[in-house]
Motif scaffolding. Structure first.
Motif, PDB file in Angstrom:
ATOM      1  N   GLY A  82      21.161  44.788  57.628  1.00  0.00           N
ATOM      2  CA  GLY A  82      19.935  44.983  56.866  1.00  0.00           C
ATOM      3  C   GLY A  82      19.264  43.666  56.558  1.00  0.00           C
ATOM      4  O   GLY A  82      18.659  43.046  57.412  1.00  0.00           O
ATOM      5  N   ASN A  83      19.449  43.217  55.329  1.00  0.00           N
ATOM      6  CA  ASN A  83      18.682  42.061  54.882  1.00  0.00           C
ATOM      7  C   ASN A  83      19.520  40.810  54.612  1.00  0.00           C
ATOM      8  O   ASN A  83      19.001  39.842  54.063  1.00  0.00           O
ATOM      9  CB  ASN A  83      17.891  42.424  53.622  1.00  0.00           C
ATOM     10  N   GLN A  84      20.794  40.783  55.004  1.00  0.00           N
ATOM     11  CA  GLN A  84      21.615  39.606  54.744  1.00  0.00           C
ATOM     12  C   GLN A  84      22.427  39.218  55.973  1.00  0.00           C
ATOM     13  O   GLN A  84      23.076  40.058  56.588  1.00  0.00           O
ATOM     14  CB  GLN A  84      22.585  39.864  53.588  1.00  0.00           C
ATOM     15  N   SER A 111      14.637  41.579  63.592  1.00  0.00           N
ATOM     16  CA  SER A 111      14.597  42.851  64.301  1.00  0.00           C
ATOM     17  C   SER A 111      13.842  43.852  63.442  1.00  0.00           C
ATOM     18  O   SER A 111      14.025  43.902  62.232  1.00  0.00           O
ATOM     19  CB  SER A 111      16.014  43.367  64.569  1.00  0.00           C
ATOM     20  N   TYR A 112      12.983  44.626  64.085  1.00  0.00           N
ATOM     21  CA  TYR A 112      12.263  45.654  63.346  1.00  0.00           C
ATOM     22  C   TYR A 112      13.204  46.741  62.851  1.00  0.00           C
ATOM     23  O   TYR A 112      12.866  47.497  61.949  1.00  0.00           O
ATOM     24  CB  TYR A 112      11.183  46.283  64.228  1.00  0.00           C
ATOM     25  N   GLY A 113      14.389  46.845  63.414  1.00  0.00           N
ATOM     26  CA  GLY A 113      15.337  47.877  63.043  1.00  0.00           C
ATOM     27  C   GLY A 113      16.122  47.574  61.784  1.00  0.00           C
ATOM     28  O   GLY A 113      16.859  48.420  61.286  1.00  0.00           O
ATOM     29  N   ARG A 114      15.995  46.376  61.246  1.00  0.00           N
ATOM     30  CA  ARG A 114      16.718  46.028  60.031  1.00  0.00           C
ATOM     31  C   ARG A 114      16.066  46.696  58.821  1.00  0.00           C
ATOM     32  O   ARG A 114      14.862  46.793  58.735  1.00  0.00           O
ATOM     33  CB  ARG A 114      16.723  44.516  59.818  1.00  0.00           C
ATOM     34  N   THR A 115      16.890  47.120  57.896  1.00  0.00           N
ATOM     35  CA  THR A 115      16.367  47.672  56.654  1.00  0.00           C
ATOM     36  C   THR A 115      16.414  46.596  55.591  1.00  0.00           C
ATOM     37  O   THR A 115      17.312  45.754  55.582  1.00  0.00           O
ATOM     38  CB  THR A 115      17.205  48.880  56.193  1.00  0.00           C
TER      39      THR A 115
END
Length: 178
Positions: A82-84, A111-115
């Motif tokens: 995700g974000n880390q 990546s666009y797939g990361r939340t």
């Protein structure tokens, strides 16, 4: 062995096209002379067509990667998807190399797939391992970068170099040398 780059896949595609055409001609000759393996040649040729199309697709840009001058090698040691992200660098890194390496990691792990959380930012922290005493390892976080997860070419990346930790790092390097 050739590196797996877009140019490498295009080279493989060229050879695959040549092999496919040769097999197609061989299949046609097999049907003309009514060889017993003519239907197997149809299957092999069909497979080669699928393989060639796949290689061509990979050559269109699977490996587009921006190289940041001055960046040093790093390894990803944590990624929550995700974000880390946490990367590890060599203890001999200097401030300019660290900044370039953080920019490189920000580009590599976008990546666009990361939340993301509330702020929609990807945070990449850089750490290194120091050894204050024999048999003891201490992780030392020396910098971080925050970038947007919605903009591919983020010009507003927030790069923080932790000066105090860099001073500690140089102190540990001096102890290790002498």
């Amino acid at each position: 062995m050739e590196a797996l780059t877009s140019l490498g896949f295009l080279s493989y595609t060229q050879w695959s096209i040549i092999a496919t055409v040769v097999l197609l001609l061989l299949t046609i000759v097999g049907f003309i002379f009514k060889w017993g393996i003519r239907f197997r040649l149809v299957g092999i040729t069909s497979f080669m067509v699928v393989l060639t199309v796949g290689l061509f697709g990979l050559g269109l840009g699977l490996f587009e990667r921006t190289e940041i001058p001055g960046a040093v090698r790093f390894s990803r040691v944590y990624d929550n998807g995700g974000n880390q992200v946490i990367i590890v660098v060599e203890p001999s890194i200097i401030e300019t190399e660290l900044e370039a390496t953080l920019k490189q990691a920000a580009n590599d792990y976008f990546s666009y797939g990361r939340t993301a959380g509330i702020d929609n930012k990807l945070t990449i922290r850089a750490r290194t391992l120091v050894h204050p005493e024999t048999g003891e390892s201490l992780p030392l976080y020396i910098g971080q970068v925050k970038r947007s997860l919605s903009v591919k070419n983020d010009e507003n990346m927030e790069i923080d170099i932790f000066q105090e930790e860099l001073k500690q790092l140089s102190k540990y390097q001096k102890l290790a040398k002498g």
